[in-house]
Design an enzyme around this catalytic site. Structure first.
Site, mmCIF file in Angstrom:
data_model
loop_
_atom_site.group_PDB
_atom_site.id
_atom_site.type_symbol
_atom_site.label_atom_id
_atom_site.label_comp_id
_atom_site.label_asym_id
_atom_site.label_seq_id
_atom_site.Cartn_x
_atom_site.Cartn_y
_atom_site.Cartn_z
ATOM 1 C CG ASP A 1 -16.209 -5.775 0.552
ATOM 2 O OD1 ASP A 1 -17.071 -5.442 -0.160
ATOM 3 O OD2 ASP A 1 -15.755 -4.740 1.554
ATOM 4 C CG ASP B 1 -18.144 1.701 0.925
ATOM 5 O OD1 ASP B 1 -18.650 0.731 1.659
ATOM 6 O OD2 ASP B 1 -17.328 1.358 0.405
HETATM 7 C C1 GLA Z 1 -15.193 -2.057 1.148
HETATM 8 C C2 GLA Z 1 -16.638 -1.946 1.831
HETATM 9 C C3 GLA Z 1 -16.263 -1.170 3.154
HETATM 10 C C4 GLA Z 1 -15.223 -1.740 3.986
HETATM 11 C C5 GLA Z 1 -13.930 -1.683 3.078
HETATM 12 C C6 GLA Z 1 -12.784 -2.553 3.563
HETATM 13 O O1 GLA Z 1 -15.175 -0.521 0.596
HETATM 14 O O2 GLA Z 1 -17.585 -1.469 1.091
HETATM 15 O O3 GLA Z 1 -17.732 -1.282 4.003
HETATM 16 O O4 GLA Z 1 -15.415 -2.951 4.378
HETATM 17 O O5 GLA Z 1 -14.033 -2.277 1.681
HETATM 18 O O6 GLA Z 1 -11.768 -2.345 2.954
#
Ligand code: GLA
Length: 749
Positions: free
Chosen positions: A497, A567
């Site tokens: 990420d 997301d």
């Molecule tokens: C980001 C990612 C999510 C999740 C969060 C965790 O927003 O896109 O899928 O992994 O971080 O903090």
């Protein structure tokens, strides 16, 4: 495929009676679908002649119209400025009379910025050489075997500045694709600063085009924008340090009226994960200059004698079959010539991710309970998301402290992964390796490792800073922590990420003269670590993510066969996001999960079946607490899992046809996947809004073999491909947010 020809062109000189003549060297790349032609003038200017659909083996240099314009007798009887400012240049330089958007600009030892690259020689090689730069471990780019492509490398030289630039052009044997990149060498005795080194310029005739770009924001990635070109410059770019959710490094120009099947499209995509620029300029001469490359804004690179600089690669796709043709060319290219992963053609395990199920609130038993229930339903991998390390119970701490939080996971990862594996499931883990929290052991020990400007306040985002990946010591340290974790248990998947953009872009380890290189050096540092990770753990399934689709770009695909698309897991919002993403990325790369309702982001409730059908157009998985969702939803999971297994190959290897467009008609979406041999197809229809007193929605099928008959499992009808295309099928449903799939099987020939 690539050839050189000599020709002589006659042209009129303003006021002169006699026809003047000039010898040109023509360099031409052809395959069955496209032609790309250039010409070198006697002074060594490299002019663009033609790019587009395959044309005949004729001399195309008449397209240059060398006799146009206001010439006065001079070298070649040309008035130099008129020539420089109106001709189509392959790699335009700044400061010598071409006042349109340049590709190349320097700052030499005398403080001068003009430059003048002229043709020296060229060579043709079979296949496609890797992009390389001394001291850089990995530059992502497409690849091809010797018999799959040919590459033309044109050496240009600026004698005054002591620079050479190698322009490389690869044509793929049976794809409508040209890739381009540029490598600059300092062959002189003094330092030169590169202020702008774009990857490609293409001059298109006329100005009657529409510009398509993919724009958005967090949770709204890849929204399609389409506008007619206007006089002057129009662009899409990123200044965030990542390719960004706001703008994808993609631009296409199409002829007016272009739709999914018809019209000409010239698409440009940059294989790069940092600041980019893609621009179209309608010039005073009513031509269209397009450029793409690293964003020159705040970019500067010191090139000492004998040093070299390699630009990222630009992918140029041409389609005369509209946007559908463009997308299928990108999909095929990326599936076979960009994604390297062990997993690229393999069926990916259906995963369940605990982020929306638990957020930070989990321990070993809770995860195990989710996995145990999931395994009974056919789910194949548990992914433990954010919150397993340091003292991370909220998002304001511990990034950089990649050690297991034993309050949540007693005894480390192994006891948990052993239990998960005993269920017959794989185990995956989340990292955010480029970051450090303000509140972390790592930041307390090494505050100098964050990207920063000493003496200025650092901007926080999610209470975190970005690590200085231009510094090998930082990368090595982070990599050591990652491998400690990866070696401590049977971990078969990593979600990498990246949750913030770069600010106060300065490095405590770079010298003053190289500070502006940090934007690009940061990206090269990320590539270095991803390359090490995928080399050292060749079977690891790596999924990229950047707050969703904030770094969904071709360079990331080089390392990871899949990227979390957004997301936003709401099935209806996902329709638009996945539609736009599919413009250039194959569904095999698109992370898509079924989540719980009401949706955590929007509060919208959609049927579980629709959520399944939408997530199927992606890598497919779940993002919910399977122990707590309604029993009737849970009962549907085995059916969805079976559907994924049944259709995964058809969807990941087949041709995609978009039949709906929510940006134009927000009542429905539809798409098809057709096997390459046209033996089967899957059609999905999603009715967003039901309408009273209207005929059922009719969809006209695409991509089928007109002469074969297809049996549709859902309607029980057998119809020819010709009929299905001409008359369509009625797919109307009752209700909002409802979906249905239709499977077509061709009768044996
Ligand atoms: C980001 C990612 C999510 C999740 C969060 C965790 O927003 O896109 O899928 O992994 O971080 O903090």
């Amino acid at each position: 495929m690539i050839r050189e020809e000599q020709t002589t062109i006659g042209f009129h000189v303003w006021g002169a009676e006699k026809l003047s003549e000039e010898k040109l060297t023509v360099l031409r790349l052809d395959n069955d679908g496209i032609t790309y032609a250039m010409a070198v003038t006697e002074e060594g200017y490299l002019l663009h002649v033609y790019y587009g659909k395959r044309c005949g083996d004729d001399d195309l240099t008449y397209l240059l119209h060398l006799d146009e314009g206001n010439y006065t007798p001079q070298h070649h009887n040309r008035e130099r400025m008129g020539f420089m400012d109106s001709r189509p240049f392959e790699y335009p330089c700044h400061g010598i009379g071409d006042f349109r958007e340049p590709c190349f600009m320097i700052l030499d030892g005398d403080g001068m910025s003009a430059c003048d690259l002229r043709y020296k020689n060229h060579r043709i090689v079979s296949g496609k050489p890797e992009l390389k730069q001394k001291g850089v471990s990995c530059i992502p780019a497409t690849f091809a075997k010797e018999d799959e492509a040919e590459t033309l490398i044109i050496t240009m030289e600026d004698e005054h500045a002591g620079l050479t630039a190698e322009l490389s052009y690869t044509i793929f044997r049976d794809r409508n694709v040209i890739t381009r990149a540029v490598k600059v060498y300092n062959r002189g005795y003094g330092d030169v600063r590169l202020q702008r080194v774009l990857s490609a310029c293409v001059e298109l005739p006329g100005m009657d085009y529409e510009m398509i770009t993919l724009n958005g924001n967090w949770a709204r990635e890849c929204a399609v924008s389409r506008v007619p070109l206007h006089a002057g410059k129009q662009l899409t770019d990123s200044l965030r340090g990542v390719s960004s959710a706001q703008h994808n490094p993609f631009m296409a120009l199409c002829t007016p009226g272009t739709d999914e099947e018809h019209g000409e499209v010239y698409a440009f995509h940059l294989v790069y994960s940092g600041n980019f620029l893609a621009e179209a300029e309608v010039t005073g001469g009513k031509q269209t200059r397009t450029v793409i490359g690293i964003n020159p804004y705040d970019f500067s690179w010191l090139l000492r004698p004998e040093e070299e600089f390699q630009t990222p690669e630009a992918v140029l796709v041409y389609s005369e079959e509209g946007l559908g043709g463009m997308s299928r060319t990108f999909h095929d290219l990326y599936r076979s010539h960009l994604i390297r992963s062990y997993w690229k053609d393999r069926e990916r395990p259906i995963l369940i991710n605990n982020w929306e199920a638990t957020y930070f609130n989990f321990d070993q038993d809770k995860l195990y309970a989710i996995a145990e229930e999931a395994s009974k339903l056919g789910i194949e991998m548990l992914v433990m998301d954010d919150g397993w390390f340091g003292c991370r119970n909220f998002d304001d701490n511990s990034l950089g402290d990649w050690v297991v939080n034993e309050e949540k996971l007693k005894g480390g990862l192994k006891p948990l992964t052993d239990r998960i594996n005993a269920l017959g499931m794989k185990f995956g883990i989340w990292f955010e390796p480029e970051m450090v929290s303000d509140n972390s052991e790592l930041y307390r020990a090494h505050p100098e490792w964050a990207i920063q400007i000493i003496g200025r306040d650092l901007t926080q985002a999610r209470a975190q800073y970005v690590l200085d990946y231009s510094n090998a010591e930082v990368r090595d340290y982070v990599y050591g922590m990652l491998t400690n974790i990866l070696n401590s248990a049977n971990i078969e998947y990593v979600k990498w990420d990246m949750n913030r953009a770069l600010t106060e872009v300065g490095s405590t380890s770079l010298p003053r003269k190289r500070q502006r290189e940090l934007w690009h050096r940061y990206v090269l540092g990320v590539y270095d670590l991803m390359n090490r990770l995928t080399t050292d753990y060749p079977k690891l399934l790596l999924e990229n993510c950047s707050s969703g689709g904030g770094r969904f770009d071709p360079a990331m695909l080089y390392f990871s066969p899949q990227i979390w698309a957004s997301d936003d897991t709401d099935a209806i919002e996902r329709l638009k996001i996945q539609y736009g993403t599919s413009y250039c990325y194959p569904v095999s790369a698109m992370g898509a999960h079924v989540s719980d309702c009401p949706n955590h982001l929007l509060g919208r409730t959609t049927p579980f079946d629709t959520r399944g059908d939408v997530a199927l157009v992606g890598t497919f998985g779940y993002e919910l607490d399977v122990t707590r969702i309604p029993a009737e939803d849970r009962a549907k999971i085995p059916g969805q899992v079976a559907k994924y297994h049944r259709f995964h190959k058809l969807m990941s290897d087949g041709d995609q046809y978009r039949l709906g467009n929510l940006f134009k008609d927000n009542t429905y979406d539809a798409w098809m996947f057709v096997a390459k041999d046209k033996s089967e197809a899957l059609l999905t229809y999603v009715q967003v809004l039901g309408k009273p007193s209207e005929p059922a929605k009719r969809l006209y099928l695409r991509g089928l073999d007109a002469d074969r008959k297809y049996f549709c499992e859902e309607t029980g009808q057998t119809l020819s491909g010709k009929t299905l295309a001409a008359c369509g099928i009625d797919v109307g449903l009752r209700g909002d947010f409802v979906s249905k799939t239709f499977y077509f099987k061709a009768e044996e020939a």
